[in-house]
Motif scaffolding. Sequence first.
Motif, short mmCIF file in Angstrom:
data_model
loop_
_atom_site.label_atom_id
_atom_site.label_comp_id
_atom_site.label_asym_id
_atom_site.label_seq_id
_atom_site.Cartn_x
_atom_site.Cartn_y
_atom_site.Cartn_z
N LEU A 151 35.83 40.66 41.78
CA LEU A 151 35.34 40.27 43.11
C LEU A 151 34.49 39.00 43.02
O LEU A 151 34.51 38.17 43.93
N ALA A 152 33.75 38.85 41.92
CA ALA A 152 32.93 37.64 41.77
C ALA A 152 33.81 36.40 41.62
O ALA A 152 33.41 35.30 42.00
N ARG A 153 35.01 36.59 41.05
CA ARG A 153 35.94 35.44 40.88
C ARG A 153 36.58 35.01 42.20
O ARG A 153 36.99 33.87 42.35
N LYS A 154 36.70 35.95 43.14
CA LYS A 154 37.33 35.60 44.42
C LYS A 154 36.35 34.77 45.25
O LYS A 154 35.13 34.98 45.19
N SER A 155 36.88 33.86 46.04
CA SER A 155 36.00 33.05 46.90
C SER A 155 35.58 33.89 48.11
O SER A 155 36.24 34.90 48.45
N ASP A 186 30.59 48.05 27.09
CA ASP A 186 31.80 47.25 27.27
C ASP A 186 32.30 47.32 28.71
O ASP A 186 33.49 47.48 28.98
N LYS A 187 31.36 47.19 29.64
CA LYS A 187 31.70 47.34 31.06
C LYS A 187 32.53 46.17 31.59
O LYS A 187 33.23 46.28 32.59
N GLY A 188 32.46 45.03 30.91
CA GLY A 188 33.26 43.89 31.37
C GLY A 188 32.67 43.19 32.56
O GLY A 188 33.38 42.50 33.30
N ALA A 189 31.40 43.39 32.81
CA ALA A 189 30.70 42.68 33.89
C ALA A 189 29.26 42.51 33.48
O ALA A 189 28.69 43.35 32.77
N THR A 190 28.67 41.40 33.90
CA THR A 190 27.25 41.16 33.64
C THR A 190 26.45 41.49 34.90
O THR A 190 27.02 41.62 35.99
N ILE A 195 25.68 41.06 40.83
CA ILE A 195 24.93 40.55 41.98
C ILE A 195 25.83 39.65 42.83
O ILE A 195 25.91 39.79 44.05
N GLU A 196 26.54 38.74 42.15
CA GLU A 196 27.39 37.80 42.89
C GLU A 196 28.46 38.55 43.70
O GLU A 196 28.67 38.28 44.88
N ALA A 197 29.11 39.51 43.04
CA ALA A 197 30.18 40.26 43.71
C ALA A 197 29.63 41.05 44.89
O ALA A 197 30.19 41.03 46.00
N GLY A 198 28.50 41.73 44.67
CA GLY A 198 27.93 42.57 45.72
C GLY A 198 27.53 41.76 46.94
O GLY A 198 27.83 42.14 48.08
N ILE A 199 26.88 40.63 46.69
CA ILE A 199 26.43 39.79 47.80
C ILE A 199 27.64 39.24 48.58
O ILE A 199 27.68 39.25 49.81
N ILE A 236 21.09 42.90 45.56
CA ILE A 236 22.32 43.11 46.34
C ILE A 236 22.02 43.77 47.68
O ILE A 236 22.61 43.43 48.69
N ASP A 237 21.12 44.72 47.69
CA ASP A 237 20.83 45.54 48.88
C ASP A 237 22.12 46.13 49.46
O ASP A 237 22.49 45.86 50.62
N PRO A 238 22.84 46.95 48.67
CA PRO A 238 24.11 47.49 49.16
C PRO A 238 23.90 48.50 50.27
O PRO A 238 22.79 49.02 50.44
N HIS A 239 24.95 48.79 51.01
CA HIS A 239 24.81 49.79 52.08
C HIS A 239 24.58 51.18 51.48
O HIS A 239 23.81 51.96 52.02
#
Length: 379
Positions: A151-155, A186-190, A195-199, A236-239
């Motif tokens: 999701l972070a890779r998608k614009s 080994d989650k494959g995400a930092t 944060i970037e994906a969630g926002i 992120i402040d997710p729902h």
Amino acid sequence: MRFDFEQGPIRPPSESRSLLLRFTRNCPWNRCAFCPVYKGQAFSRRSLAEIKADIDTVRAIVDDVKALSWSMGEGGAVSEAVLQRILTDSTKSGTYRHVAVWLYHGDGTVFLQDANNPVLRTKDFVEALRYLKERVPGITRVTSYGRSATLARKSLEELREMREAGLDRVHIGLESGSDTVLKFMDKGATAAQHIEAGIKVKEAGMTLSEYVMPGLGGAQWSREHALETARVLEAIDPHFIRLRTLRVPPNTPLWEHLQSGAFQTLSDDDVVREIRLMIENLHSLHSTLTSDHMRNLLENLEGTFPHDKPKLLDIIDQYLALSDDDRILYRLGRYGGALRCVDDLPAYRPRLARARRELEQETGKPIDALIDELGGQYL
Ligand code: SF4
């Protein structure tokens, strides 16, 4: 092993109320150290033609069920009588029954299963979502799992297209906000990708659930896990924040780390303290916390920040204030399927004390080992 306490508060799980569809098969990452799902199963993208054929099948079943309803004088509604007719007809396939149950519940929710449907080319994902909404009437919400790295890779534009095509909700396995823990697992995400994906998901207008795994930092990184997860959640402040307490499944890399001593699990009480530390450090978010899984010791740990933060801390403190014996009985009752929260304990205390004595005598095992076995069934 599960206790059979009549009239206990835990009910057997019912069939899914959501329509379950797959745009991909299995998980493209397939590596997280704690994950027993999809192990050894190859990931593949389903072609648009395959996805559309599935959607056409759902539409044909919907039409057929409605025609049956009219023929039974039920006016097109999927009543109990219509559902009964379908479920007792041995010629109907599992898919047919699933669609009939979905129509019967009438929620209109769709869940895109497997780990990461947004990994499809955005163009294909969007076309599949549009086709779904056009062909199947009555859909109220479409939810998908998604990985932060993808999701972070998608614009933002791509995520907005997905939203406009009908994707309402995304569930992300955050697990931890600590880069140390994420790397070890080994989650494959930092943390930064989380944060970037969630926002971005939120900015695109979708509802975001972040799954957090208490206990994932083990004994060595518990504090860092709690504090860094709180930091990432604040950013992120997710729902929704959904708790899924760690249980180490056999035959996973984490199980091997446990055997070699490279990882040590926390006690149940320390996991509760870790959750407390995380909640204490959530100051400015507006998320709703849910604890809707039998892996979690305190199922009533639910509320919306910031208003319910004191209540959430009170729920934890109520548990931690129990006597040593009562905490053992609570854990026994919880993982035995009898209890949801500490308030349930008094009604079950005598039966749980008896069950404890009998289990210890019959097995000769220490009570903590027996409780771990009980908890291990919820993987
Ligand atoms: S990304 Fe999710 S499904 Fe895939 S291996 Fe990790 S935890 Fe399992």
